[in-house]
Design an enzyme around this catalytic site. Sequence first.
Site, PDB file in Angstrom:
ATOM      1  N   GLU A  16     -10.652  33.500 -12.948  1.00  0.00           N
ATOM      2  CA  GLU A  16     -12.089  33.782 -13.078  1.00  0.00           C
ATOM      3  C   GLU A  16     -12.730  32.675 -13.909  1.00  0.00           C
ATOM      4  O   GLU A  16     -12.210  32.307 -14.962  1.00  0.00           O
ATOM      5  CB  GLU A  16     -12.281  35.145 -13.762  1.00  0.00           C
ATOM      6  CG  GLU A  16     -13.747  35.516 -13.906  1.00  0.00           C
ATOM      7  CD  GLU A  16     -13.915  36.961 -14.352  1.00  0.00           C
ATOM      8  OE1 GLU A  16     -13.365  37.870 -13.707  1.00  0.00           O
ATOM      9  OE2 GLU A  16     -14.611  37.164 -15.365  1.00  0.00           O
ATOM     10  N   TYR A  48     -21.435  36.296 -12.978  1.00  0.00           N
ATOM     11  CA  TYR A  48     -22.881  36.268 -12.733  1.00  0.00           C
ATOM     12  C   TYR A  48     -23.526  36.982 -13.914  1.00  0.00           C
ATOM     13  O   TYR A  48     -23.195  38.138 -14.181  1.00  0.00           O
ATOM     14  CB  TYR A  48     -23.095  37.009 -11.425  1.00  0.00           C
ATOM     15  CG  TYR A  48     -24.494  37.205 -10.911  1.00  0.00           C
ATOM     16  CD1 TYR A  48     -24.783  36.854  -9.593  1.00  0.00           C
ATOM     17  CD2 TYR A  48     -25.515  37.770 -11.671  1.00  0.00           C
ATOM     18  CE1 TYR A  48     -26.046  37.064  -9.064  1.00  0.00           C
ATOM     19  CE2 TYR A  48     -26.777  37.970 -11.158  1.00  0.00           C
ATOM     20  CZ  TYR A  48     -27.033  37.619  -9.853  1.00  0.00           C
ATOM     21  OH  TYR A  48     -28.274  37.829  -9.328  1.00  0.00           O
ATOM     22  N   ALA A  50     -25.887  39.214 -16.030  1.00  0.00           N
ATOM     23  CA  ALA A  50     -26.444  40.478 -15.534  1.00  0.00           C
ATOM     24  C   ALA A  50     -27.968  40.492 -15.395  1.00  0.00           C
ATOM     25  O   ALA A  50     -28.534  41.458 -14.940  1.00  0.00           O
ATOM     26  CB  ALA A  50     -26.003  41.620 -16.442  1.00  0.00           C
ATOM     27  N   HIS A  77     -19.344  37.266  -7.983  1.00  0.00           N
ATOM     28  CA  HIS A  77     -19.643  38.536  -8.656  1.00  0.00           C
ATOM     29  C   HIS A  77     -21.133  38.825  -8.445  1.00  0.00           C
ATOM     30  O   HIS A  77     -21.954  37.915  -8.524  1.00  0.00           O
ATOM     31  CB  HIS A  77     -19.408  38.430 -10.163  1.00  0.00           C
ATOM     32  CG  HIS A  77     -17.985  38.173 -10.560  1.00  0.00           C
ATOM     33  ND1 HIS A  77     -17.473  38.567 -11.775  1.00  0.00           N
ATOM     34  CD2 HIS A  77     -16.950  37.561  -9.921  1.00  0.00           C
ATOM     35  CE1 HIS A  77     -16.201  38.217 -11.866  1.00  0.00           C
ATOM     36  NE2 HIS A  77     -15.866  37.588 -10.754  1.00  0.00           N
ATOM     37  N   ASP A 109     -23.969  45.215 -17.089  1.00  0.00           N
ATOM     38  CA  ASP A 109     -24.292  45.916 -18.334  1.00  0.00           C
ATOM     39  C   ASP A 109     -25.800  46.006 -18.515  1.00  0.00           C
ATOM     40  O   ASP A 109     -26.555  45.191 -18.002  1.00  0.00           O
ATOM     41  CB  ASP A 109     -23.633  45.197 -19.519  1.00  0.00           C
ATOM     42  CG  ASP A 109     -22.143  45.492 -19.558  1.00  0.00           C
ATOM     43  OD1 ASP A 109     -21.760  46.649 -19.270  1.00  0.00           O
ATOM     44  OD2 ASP A 109     -21.367  44.570 -19.845  1.00  0.00           O
TER      45      ASP A 109
HETATM   46  P1  FAD Z   1     -19.608  51.335 -12.170  1.00  0.00           P
HETATM   47  O1  FAD Z   1     -18.469  51.383 -11.248  1.00  0.00           O
HETATM   48  O2  FAD Z   1     -20.953  51.684 -11.634  1.00  0.00           O
HETATM   49  O3  FAD Z   1     -19.285  52.276 -13.424  1.00  0.00           O
HETATM   50  C1  FAD Z   1     -20.121  52.243 -14.574  1.00  0.00           C
HETATM   51  C2  FAD Z   1     -20.026  53.554 -15.312  1.00  0.00           C
HETATM   52  O4  FAD Z   1     -20.690  54.581 -14.559  1.00  0.00           O
HETATM   53  C3  FAD Z   1     -18.587  54.063 -15.519  1.00  0.00           C
HETATM   54  O5  FAD Z   1     -18.532  54.694 -16.773  1.00  0.00           O
HETATM   55  C4  FAD Z   1     -18.396  55.058 -14.391  1.00  0.00           C
HETATM   56  O6  FAD Z   1     -17.412  56.041 -14.691  1.00  0.00           O
HETATM   57  C5  FAD Z   1     -19.800  55.668 -14.299  1.00  0.00           C
HETATM   58  N1  FAD Z   1     -20.128  56.165 -12.962  1.00  0.00           N
HETATM   59  C6  FAD Z   1     -19.912  55.567 -11.772  1.00  0.00           C
HETATM   60  N2  FAD Z   1     -20.377  56.317 -10.756  1.00  0.00           N
HETATM   61  C7  FAD Z   1     -20.937  57.427 -11.317  1.00  0.00           C
HETATM   62  C8  FAD Z   1     -21.612  58.566 -10.806  1.00  0.00           C
HETATM   63  N3  FAD Z   1     -21.810  58.741  -9.496  1.00  0.00           N
HETATM   64  N4  FAD Z   1     -22.036  59.517 -11.680  1.00  0.00           N
HETATM   65  C9  FAD Z   1     -21.851  59.368 -13.036  1.00  0.00           C
HETATM   66  N5  FAD Z   1     -21.229  58.292 -13.576  1.00  0.00           N
HETATM   67  C10 FAD Z   1     -20.798  57.326 -12.733  1.00  0.00           C
HETATM   68  N6  FAD Z   1     -20.658  42.059 -15.646  1.00  0.00           N
HETATM   69  C11 FAD Z   1     -21.607  41.150 -15.298  1.00  0.00           C
HETATM   70  O7  FAD Z   1     -22.765  41.333 -15.645  1.00  0.00           O
HETATM   71  N7  FAD Z   1     -21.298  40.020 -14.587  1.00  0.00           N
HETATM   72  C12 FAD Z   1     -20.041  39.771 -14.148  1.00  0.00           C
HETATM   73  O8  FAD Z   1     -19.792  38.745 -13.503  1.00  0.00           O
HETATM   74  C13 FAD Z   1     -19.013  40.702 -14.482  1.00  0.00           C
HETATM   75  N8  FAD Z   1     -17.739  40.532 -14.048  1.00  0.00           N
HETATM   76  C14 FAD Z   1     -16.793  41.504 -14.296  1.00  0.00           C
HETATM   77  C15 FAD Z   1     -15.511  41.348 -13.768  1.00  0.00           C
HETATM   78  C16 FAD Z   1     -14.525  42.315 -13.981  1.00  0.00           C
HETATM   79  C17 FAD Z   1     -13.144  42.135 -13.381  1.00  0.00           C
HETATM   80  C18 FAD Z   1     -14.840  43.471 -14.774  1.00  0.00           C
HETATM   81  C19 FAD Z   1     -13.789  44.515 -15.055  1.00  0.00           C
HETATM   82  C20 FAD Z   1     -16.108  43.629 -15.312  1.00  0.00           C
HETATM   83  C21 FAD Z   1     -17.100  42.663 -15.067  1.00  0.00           C
HETATM   84  N9  FAD Z   1     -18.407  42.804 -15.566  1.00  0.00           N
HETATM   85  C22 FAD Z   1     -19.378  41.864 -15.250  1.00  0.00           C
HETATM   86  C23 FAD Z   1     -18.746  43.908 -16.471  1.00  0.00           C
HETATM   87  C24 FAD Z   1     -19.300  45.161 -15.741  1.00  0.00           C
HETATM   88  O9  FAD Z   1     -20.537  44.859 -15.139  1.00  0.00           O
HETATM   89  C25 FAD Z   1     -19.461  46.259 -16.801  1.00  0.00           C
HETATM   90  O10 FAD Z   1     -18.209  46.667 -17.262  1.00  0.00           O
HETATM   91  C26 FAD Z   1     -20.330  47.450 -16.418  1.00  0.00           C
HETATM   92  O11 FAD Z   1     -20.584  48.193 -17.615  1.00  0.00           O
HETATM   93  C27 FAD Z   1     -19.694  48.396 -15.412  1.00  0.00           C
HETATM   94  O12 FAD Z   1     -19.655  47.841 -14.182  1.00  0.00           O
HETATM   95  P2  FAD Z   1     -18.895  48.586 -12.957  1.00  0.00           P
HETATM   96  O13 FAD Z   1     -19.154  47.767 -11.766  1.00  0.00           O
HETATM   97  O14 FAD Z   1     -17.505  48.900 -13.316  1.00  0.00           O
HETATM   98  O15 FAD Z   1     -19.774  49.920 -12.899  1.00  0.00           O
END
Ligand code: FAD
Length: 287
Positions: A16, A48, A50, A77, A109
Amino acid sequence: MKTSEFFKQKTVLSLEVFPPKRTAPVDTIYKTLDELKGMTPDFISVTYGAGGSENSRATLEIASSIKHRYGIESVAHIPCLHLTKEDAAEILLQLKAHQIENILALRGDRIPDREPAGDFKYAADLVGFIRDHGDFNIIGACYPEGHQESGGLVRDIHNLKHKVDAGVSQLITQLFFDNGYFYRFRERLDLAGIRVPVEAGIMPVVNKKQIERMVSLCGVRLPKKFTSMMERYGDNPVAMRDAGIAYAVDQIVDLAAHGVDGIHLYTMNNPYIANKIHEAVFRLMAS
Ligand code: FAD
């Protein structure tokens, strides 16, 4: 090529990278990529910021160069919280124009003092949107210790199942420093019926500040072995760097021995560290 195909052949190794800071020209990333060229990752993903659609340009440009200039499969991303559906559709058009087939679909985030755009609440919403707008391979993020806002691992895995069912074909974990969390997580995914390949996200920690930031940002737990290392070498940058590399290699060897689907290395744009780790483990990945 869709990166999900790689898991059928071998233990996957991916890297990454992140776009250079806004104050630096985007070209500075190419020095990093040139120095990573001796490595043989299956794919490289590009983060990317946020903030919204304006951040997509650098991610797209770098992901396109990785694919076309370096001949390595790339993943873009996309965090969706601050995108409208129109923004997302435009980004997908751009990705298609650059023949980028792989997307890490993220929620992103929250940004203090900035309201989300309102069209996508969770990553699963973006997954469904991408699925309906083209033939992309969609990757999702997951959290062996539970996502900080989830209210617990069980609920988080329940939400993850929903995300995978929406169209995710592979997962990448947040970094962790205790493989025990990963193994327990994998068992729980299996119980929940989540059967897509899961890459373990490994971050070599090479300075004290970096880990303090990571802990406050992601809430990962630090095992005794790790904190002892920090206490012993934290004030000696060279020793800390070497210890951080050795710790990451140790984690990867153990994960490979336990049949992990793949390793995703958070390079922090540091080719020296990525090369050292690659040198130590690439034969394990090939076997
Ligand atoms: P989600 O899958 O939407 O989950 C977020 C939260 O919502 C979780 O607590 C989940 O349990 C909860 N949730 C999901 N669906 C529901 C529902 N239907 N009802 C109630 N609660 C729900 N961030 C960036 O900005 N740019 C990047 O490039 C980036 N790269 C990343 C790469 C990796 C490998 C990882 C692990 C994270 C990365 N992140 C990045 C960080 C990520 O955006 C954050 O961790 C963010 O807070 C959660 O993203 P997610 O896609 O896992 O969210």
